[in-house]
Design a protein around this motif. Sequence first.
Motif, PDB file in Angstrom:
ATOM      1  N   ALA A 327       1.018   4.307  17.806  1.00  0.00           N
ATOM      2  CA  ALA A 327       2.005   4.612  16.775  1.00  0.00           C
ATOM      3  C   ALA A 327       2.281   3.421  15.863  1.00  0.00           C
ATOM      4  O   ALA A 327       2.013   3.469  14.662  1.00  0.00           O
ATOM      5  N   ILE A 328       2.799   2.355  16.419  1.00  0.00           N
ATOM      6  CA  ILE A 328       3.302   1.260  15.583  1.00  0.00           C
ATOM      7  C   ILE A 328       2.187   0.511  14.874  1.00  0.00           C
ATOM      8  O   ILE A 328       2.252   0.264  13.661  1.00  0.00           O
ATOM      9  N   ILE A 329       1.130   0.149  15.595  1.00  0.00           N
ATOM     10  CA  ILE A 329       0.031  -0.582  14.953  1.00  0.00           C
ATOM     11  C   ILE A 329      -0.672   0.262  13.891  1.00  0.00           C
ATOM     12  O   ILE A 329      -0.911  -0.229  12.781  1.00  0.00           O
ATOM     13  N   PRO A 330      -1.002   1.532  14.156  1.00  0.00           N
ATOM     14  CA  PRO A 330      -1.605   2.338  13.076  1.00  0.00           C
ATOM     15  C   PRO A 330      -0.698   2.475  11.848  1.00  0.00           C
ATOM     16  O   PRO A 330      -1.185   2.454  10.720  1.00  0.00           O
ATOM     17  N   ILE A 331       0.609   2.599  12.085  1.00  0.00           N
ATOM     18  CA  ILE A 331       1.545   2.683  10.951  1.00  0.00           C
ATOM     19  C   ILE A 331       1.540   1.386  10.158  1.00  0.00           C
ATOM     20  O   ILE A 331       1.491   1.383   8.917  1.00  0.00           O
ATOM     21  N   LEU A 332       1.576   0.239  10.842  1.00  0.00           N
ATOM     22  CA  LEU A 332       1.550  -1.052  10.153  1.00  0.00           C
ATOM     23  C   LEU A 332       0.283  -1.200   9.320  1.00  0.00           C
ATOM     24  O   LEU A 332       0.322  -1.633   8.170  1.00  0.00           O
ATOM     25  N   LEU A 333      -0.873  -0.845   9.914  1.00  0.00           N
ATOM     26  CA  LEU A 333      -2.150  -0.981   9.204  1.00  0.00           C
ATOM     27  C   LEU A 333      -2.203  -0.082   7.973  1.00  0.00           C
ATOM     28  O   LEU A 333      -2.621  -0.510   6.894  1.00  0.00           O
ATOM     29  N   LEU A 334      -1.769   1.162   8.147  1.00  0.00           N
ATOM     30  CA  LEU A 334      -1.843   2.120   7.044  1.00  0.00           C
ATOM     31  C   LEU A 334      -0.836   1.776   5.940  1.00  0.00           C
ATOM     32  O   LEU A 334      -1.160   1.830   4.755  1.00  0.00           O
ATOM     33  N   TYR A 335       0.375   1.400   6.343  1.00  0.00           N
ATOM     34  CA  TYR A 335       1.406   1.042   5.361  1.00  0.00           C
ATOM     35  C   TYR A 335       0.967  -0.191   4.554  1.00  0.00           C
ATOM     36  O   TYR A 335       1.092  -0.226   3.326  1.00  0.00           O
ATOM     37  N   GLY A 336       0.436  -1.193   5.262  1.00  0.00           N
ATOM     38  CA  GLY A 336      -0.037  -2.392   4.573  1.00  0.00           C
ATOM     39  C   GLY A 336      -1.160  -2.097   3.601  1.00  0.00           C
ATOM     40  O   GLY A 336      -1.213  -2.665   2.501  1.00  0.00           O
ATOM     41  N   LYS A 337      -2.049  -1.182   3.997  1.00  0.00           N
ATOM     42  CA  LYS A 337      -3.167  -0.815   3.127  1.00  0.00           C
ATOM     43  C   LYS A 337      -2.667  -0.160   1.837  1.00  0.00           C
ATOM     44  O   LYS A 337      -3.112  -0.503   0.735  1.00  0.00           O
ATOM     45  N   HIS A 338      -1.729   0.783   1.967  1.00  0.00           N
ATOM     46  CA  HIS A 338      -1.247   1.509   0.794  1.00  0.00           C
ATOM     47  C   HIS A 338      -0.339   0.653  -0.088  1.00  0.00           C
ATOM     48  O   HIS A 338      -0.264   0.878  -1.301  1.00  0.00           O
ATOM     49  N   LYS A 339       0.335  -0.315   0.534  1.00  0.00           N
ATOM     50  CA  LYS A 339       1.233  -1.182  -0.240  1.00  0.00           C
ATOM     51  C   LYS A 339       0.542  -2.466  -0.689  1.00  0.00           C
ATOM     52  O   LYS A 339       1.137  -3.264  -1.416  1.00  0.00           O
ATOM     53  N   GLY A 340      -0.701  -2.668  -0.280  1.00  0.00           N
ATOM     54  CA  GLY A 340      -1.426  -3.868  -0.654  1.00  0.00           C
ATOM     55  C   GLY A 340      -0.838  -5.131  -0.058  1.00  0.00           C
ATOM     56  O   GLY A 340      -0.902  -6.207  -0.667  1.00  0.00           O
ATOM     57  N   ASN A 341      -0.267  -5.017   1.139  1.00  0.00           N
ATOM     58  CA  ASN A 341       0.386  -6.166   1.793  1.00  0.00           C
ATOM     59  C   ASN A 341      -0.369  -6.494   3.077  1.00  0.00           C
ATOM     60  O   ASN A 341      -0.232  -5.810   4.095  1.00  0.00           O
ATOM     61  N   MET A 342      -1.174  -7.545   3.064  1.00  0.00           N
ATOM     62  CA  MET A 342      -2.014  -7.899   4.202  1.00  0.00           C
ATOM     63  C   MET A 342      -1.217  -8.478   5.375  1.00  0.00           C
ATOM     64  O   MET A 342      -1.740  -8.611   6.473  1.00  0.00           O
ATOM     65  N   SER A 343       0.040  -8.832   5.152  1.00  0.00           N
ATOM     66  CA  SER A 343       0.832  -9.417   6.245  1.00  0.00           C
ATOM     67  C   SER A 343       1.051  -8.413   7.373  1.00  0.00           C
ATOM     68  O   SER A 343       1.148  -8.803   8.542  1.00  0.00           O
ATOM     69  N   TYR A 344       1.119  -7.121   7.036  1.00  0.00           N
ATOM     70  CA  TYR A 344       1.303  -6.112   8.078  1.00  0.00           C
ATOM     71  C   TYR A 344       0.048  -5.999   8.948  1.00  0.00           C
ATOM     72  O   TYR A 344       0.129  -5.856  10.170  1.00  0.00           O
ATOM     73  N   GLU A 345      -1.119  -6.055   8.305  1.00  0.00           N
ATOM     74  CA  GLU A 345      -2.368  -6.010   9.065  1.00  0.00           C
ATOM     75  C   GLU A 345      -2.491  -7.237   9.969  1.00  0.00           C
ATOM     76  O   GLU A 345      -2.893  -7.120  11.130  1.00  0.00           O
TER      77      GLU A 345
END
Length: 408
Positions: A327-345
């Motif tokens: 749940a949490i890691i996939p959400i972080l990866l996907l959110y970072g991808k769509h927002k262009g924020n590599m810090s989440y990845e």
Amino acid sequence: MNEELLYKIWQGKKILELPLTTQSGESIQILNAGSRNLYSGPDFLEAKIRLDNTEWQGSVEIHVKASDWNLHKHQTDQAYLNVILHVVWENDQDIFDEIGYKIPCLCLKKFIANPNDFISNSNSSFICLQLLADVPFKYLEVMKENCLQKRLAEKTSGVQKLWESNQKNWEETLYQTLAKAMGFQQNAEPMLRLAQSIPLSLIYKYRDSNLRIQALFFGMADLIELFPEKHLIEKLQNEFNFLKIKHQLSDNFINKSHWKYFKLRPHNYPNIRIFELGKLLQNNVNLLSFFLDIQELKSLKIFFEVHSKNKSKPFGEQAFKSILLNAIIPILLLYGKHKGNMSYEKRAMDWLNQLKPEEHFIDKEFTKIGFPPKNAADSQAFIFWWKNYCQLERCLQCEVGKFLFSKS
């Protein structure tokens, strides 16, 4: 003959060489034997076969005698509605599921004279076992990294589909993904359906009333009689009856037969995890912001322990890993991808590397060949490697196999 022997035959490679047909005369091609289910429900999940010219994907049930289906009362269990093939040694009876559909039957006795001839003598799951000593370590590392990226892409792909079906609502997607993860392997799908049956806006509406939130969850789950606090069951039923009419809810969205308890420890029972999910959502309106902001893995674990029903034995290491990985890691990866924020990845990958290995049987197989997992990232890579290359014998697509073939 016994079922364990039939399991080994079904999973073996030699059965693929046989011209198989069902009892009704349809040709059978086994495209994927499926994965062994160690819990309640059909014996093999996510199998894929071709009957004549039609592909089917679903579960496979295996018995010594076809009549064992009725003996075990599968005909009244909705968990067996997606069985696409009944594999038996003796076909002593035609079998029908709960809705009266005649299930295709493969009678192995018709095609196999000596069952032991169809069982592999190898003690290893790796075809390349005897040659691994010649493989430079860098090829193993490259393959592991490739598999990790594909595994994470696989996980985020599922969350992406949920996000799109939720009109790109991140909070709703997190809620549903979290619910699915809290069902763990055995109850992931009914937990997801439960979350989809109760809009997050409805939970926000009643966040000041624990009774109404729990009435929604347990009523829609068809598990009110299993509510952990027994003295509230009657009140809970009355509340759900009221809410069902007020919000025009369907109380047959999920049936109690969909929930699995077999081989689960009591603190992982679905009624306990549903209760915890309700409390977590009631007390934390902006979960997305919380998960995006939190930096320390230990703080995240404490957060889930606070919402555990059993304070003497809160979320264990495996339960926490499941929620984080699914749940949490996939959400972080996907959110970072769509927002262009590599810090989440970066944070997601840091957490994966901090988590201990998962210690499942696949980890043990790789440890046997001298390539033990160092953390949960390795465990995730090994899952993809095993399922998509080793089990399917796709050696020519594996970095290790390509090296060995090029050398030979």
